[in-house]
Structure formats: C-alpha cells, structure tokens
Scaffold this motif. Structure first.
Motif: not given
Length: 513
Positions: A10, A46, A271-272, A275, A367, A401
């Motif tokens: 990340d 993810k 957001s992904f 993040n 999501y 996320d």
C-alpha cells in the motif's frame, strides 16, 4: 555498502522523494507473502488488485532505472519465507546490505513487525514518512487530548485552515458554512440516470491460478477472472478525471442514496487508488475543486464540499483515530455484543432485499458505498448484536479498499459503536423506515417494511426497538436519541412484548432470514 529499501503493497507512491533520482547502490524490494495473503480472508479481487498493482509498480520503477527485486508468492513460498520481515532480512543478507530503509507502515501489525525487525537487524535502519497523508499520525490524538469524544467536524475545520482549502480572503469557508451535509441527503428521482464509470479491465487469470496453487482461501467473486480497477498511476488519474467530469456534478446531493439500479451511482470509487497511494489525497481534492471552479454553473458547492469532507475530513480523521487508540481499539466491545454474523454475509442468500443487494454487490465487486456499509450491512450487524470481531473480519476481507487503519475505525467506531462513543455521538441504527426513505430496496421485498411483528415483518423493525430497549442504560440520556425513547415508552405493554418477542425470534434464527 548497498542500501535496501522496502516498499509495502500500500505504498505504491511514484511521487515519493525516494524516486527522484536513481542510485545504483539502492535496491528496492516488494514481496508477495503468505502472511499478507492470509491475515484475514480477503476478497479474491482485493488480493488480485494488490498483486497486480504491486507488479505494475515494480515494473515502472525498473523502467525508469531503479534496481528492483520483486518476489511473487511462488518465490516467497519456495524460499519458505512467510512474512515481509523474513524476506527483508534474507534479501539484505543476500545483497550484503548494511542499511535497510522503509516507509512508516499504516497498519499497527506491520509497524510492530518492522519495529521488531529493526531491533534485531545488525546494520543501519532508516525510517521515512510515506509522504501521502495530509495529517501526521498523532494529529488527532493531540487535537483531542483529554476528550471523551473526537468530533470529526473540529478536525475537518482545522485541516481546511491548515491547507487553505475552500476558504475566502478572510479565512472563512466559501459558501458561508463549513459543512453542507444537510444538502447531501437527497433521495433519487425515479427518472434519474447514471453515467457509466471508466473501468480498466484486464485478465487476472494468472493471479487466480497463483492463489489456487498455494491454497490461499478467499471470499467473493470475480467474473471470468476479469479485474476492472485501476492498477497504475496513469489509470488512477484517468479514473479521477472521469469522476470529476461525469459524476461529481451530482455526487454530494445523492451521496447517501441507494438503489438496485446501479452499484456506483455518483460515487468516485477512488479509495483503492488512494489507499494503495497510487494517487494522493491532495491531488484528488485539488482536481475536484478545480472542476468545481471551472464549472460552477454545473457543479454546486455542496457537491464538492461533500467530496472534500470525505477525504480531507473523514479519511484523515479515521487514520488519526487509529493511531491515537491502537492497539486497544481492536479489542473494544463497549456494547458487549456476542452474536455470530449470519452465514449469508458470505453468500448474499437472504430474503431481505436490502441486505441481499448490498452483500451480493460487495461479493461481486468488492465495493459498496459508505451508506450501504453503514446503514445496511453495518446497521443490521449492530441491531442484531454481532460480535465486532466478526464484523471486523468481514469488512476487512470483503472490500478492496479495506486496510485496517480505515476499516477498523469505521467498523468498531462509526458502525458498531464498540468504541464507547469516541467517534460517533449516537449509534447508527435504524428501522426499515430509513432504508426505505433512502433507497428502493424495500420495493418487492419478501418482508413488509411497515410491520414490526409477524412472519413477514421486516427484521430491522423489531431489532431496532430491541436494540434500544436492551441498551437503555447507555443511550436513554443521549440527547440525539431522547425522542425515540419517548416513542418507545408510549407504546402499549403488549405491543412492546410482541416486538421484543419477534426480535428474539429473529436473533435466534438470523441464519434463516
């Protein structure tokens, strides 16, 4: 002597100062590890998203001249090196690196892991900021020192002033008020249309095969192994431009609305991208404000302020709460909830239309927007009395996320009120009335949104009143809940008993709903 620099999954920030020049004595390393694949049961999309983005980032660094060592899950498993620190230590020894450098992790467990590594490493350790967030780790702690409640609005105004965001020449908020939340609760008109968001489809079959090969247990679905989220900085910038052009004009007004007609509505779904640090919060905020300033006849102030507040306010604030209160926050359970999360949270197979839709969308796309998370899945877990450990595990796994610093504070704090009221001044619970007001979920549902008792009564209705009744000692003096307790107290004793009886059945048979 060579220097080894660790990049976490990340920390894919191409604009970090580390990368401004190429040093032949510096080697960068990224690892796909068993420990990161299995610390929770992740959504298949993810893990896929992180691995694809990490691989693209390593390739990009190599293209601009940096020396990079990238170990796939095949590599780390073959070496029998389970964790990031195991790989880091072995590679440092292999390269003869006397100096190891890393950026501050955003998760407590990785921070502790790298602290332990640092204590045992025989050479030099240098630690750097990730250069991503607009606040420091301990800003929230310092701002609210000695306070029982951390008011996000106070933090948000401080951040607006710190960065001179949407302020006039006198330092006052543009539009005459700091917060346009009251203008951001619109219910969708029946004839409204939704622009399709730009996607970045790619074949993820190789990642799926990799995970299968090593027995990594996942959740959720990915149709035809096609992954659609952005995985490079360029793609993230395209996604940001697409949002500003096509969805920002109606984002604020309808940000709390829900519908079966479209999964994204007017949300950004960035957001992904943020993040993983492929793009920064500052450039996202700047892009939205620039779009508003150039198109004010089309984009009203409540659209952009609501968006800015989510990033500059809520996102930064939640990170601050995390570092102020970990690790104790992860064990908080102020309401002493102990129930199990129903199995259908992993399948979506429930007759409750709102939960079926929100959960299946989560399983299909990794999501759901913030109101689906807060007022549908989170609301149900709260009034059912689910153990926050169970809720945490599901939220941390199911959303692309979901990194702990942002997931756990929203789940245990905002959603489940397990933190004793630190984050939210009231529990975010409701009956079917709120869900019906803000969505079209109740239409055609197996359960009746208006009924509180009986086999076809919406489970939210009895569970809501049961929640208030069993937690009266905690909430009856809360000024934001006083009206609801007065309403409950006015009910006939037989009506109360019937509602509580229905709630008891629902709690005992939640797997059948």
């Amino acid at each position: 002597m060579p220097t080894l620099r660790l990049i976490l999954g990340d920390q894919l920030n191409e604009k970090h100062s580390w990368f401004t020049s190429v040093d032949p004595e510096v080697t960068y390393c990224l690892f796909e590890t068993w420990s990161e694949s299995n610390y929770t049961r992740h959504h298949i999309q993810k893990i896929t998203g992180f691995f694809l983005a990490m691989r693209a980032f390593a390739k990009r660094l190599g293209e601009i001249g940096h020396t990079v060592v990238y170990r796939t899950l095949d590599d780390t498993r073959e070496l029998q090196l389970e964790s990031i620190s195991d790989n880091l230590g072995q590679l440092a020894s292999e390269l003869g690196a006397g100096t190891v450098e890393y950026q501050l992790p955003d998760e407590w467990r990785l921070d502790q892991e790298l602290n332990r590594f640092s204590e045992n490493f025989g050479g030099v350790i240098n630690v750097f900021d990730s250069e991503h967030f607009l606040s420091e780790r301990m800003d929230v702690r310092d701002l609210f020192q000695g306070k029982k409640t951390y008011l996000m609005e106070t933090f948000y105004r401080m951040m607006r002033r710190r960065y001179d965001i949407m302020l006039d020449a006198a330092g006052e908020p543009e539009g005459g008020q700091w917060n346009f939340d009251h203008d951001n609760r619109g219910k969708l008109p029946k004839d409204i249309t939704f622009p399709e968001a730009k996607t970045f489809p790619k074949d993820a079959g190789a990642i799926v095969d990799l995970l299968d090969r090593h027995g990594v247990e996942t959740m959720g679905r990915m149709k035809d192994n096609r992954f659609a989220y952005p995985t490079t900085r360029g793609e993230c910038l395209e996604a940001l431009a697409d949002f500003c052009a096509n969805r920002l004009p109606q984002f604020g007004t309808y940000q709390d609305a829900m519908t079966v007609k479209h999964p994204l509505l007017y949300h950004a779904n960035l957001s992904f991208a943020m993040n993983t640090k492929m793009i920064s919060p500052k450039e996202v905020i700047d892009a939205a404000i620039a779009a508003w300033r150039s198109r004010q006849e089309e984009i009203t102030i409540n659209q952009v302020e609501g968006f800015v507040r989510q990033i500059l306010g809520w996102r930064e604030y939640m990170r601050g709460v995390y570092w102020a209160k970990m690790p104790a926050f992860a064990a908080s359970n102020d309401l002493n909830h102990q129930a199990k999360l129903p199995d259908w949270f992993w399948t979506g197979e429930t007759k409750m239309n709102c939960l079926s839709h929100a959960i299946n969308q989560s399983l299909d796309q990794a999501y759901a927007h913030h109101i689906q998370r807060l007022m549908v899945t989170g609301n149900f877990a709260l009034v059912l009395g689910v153990d926050p450990d169970e809720v945490d595990a599901w939220y941390l796994g199911v959303y692309i996320d979901a990194i702990e610093w942002v997931e756990i504070t929203n789940t245990r704090g905002m959603s489940q009120r397990a933190d004793g009221g630190l984050v939210a001044t009231k529990p975010y619970c409701s009956s079917a009335n709120y869900i019906d007001k803000m969505s079209d979920y109740c239409k055609g549902c197996h359960y009746n949104k208006k009924e509180k008792v009986g086999e076809r009564a919406c489970p939210f209705n009895s569970l809501y009143w049961d929640f208030l009744d069993r937690h009266r000692e905690k909430f009856s003096n809360n000024f934001r809940m006083a009206f609801m307790y007065k309403t409950w107290d006015k009910k006939d004793g037989d009506d109360k008993a019937a509602i509580l009886e229905r709630a008891a059945w629902v709690k005992g048979n939640s797997h059948q709903l």
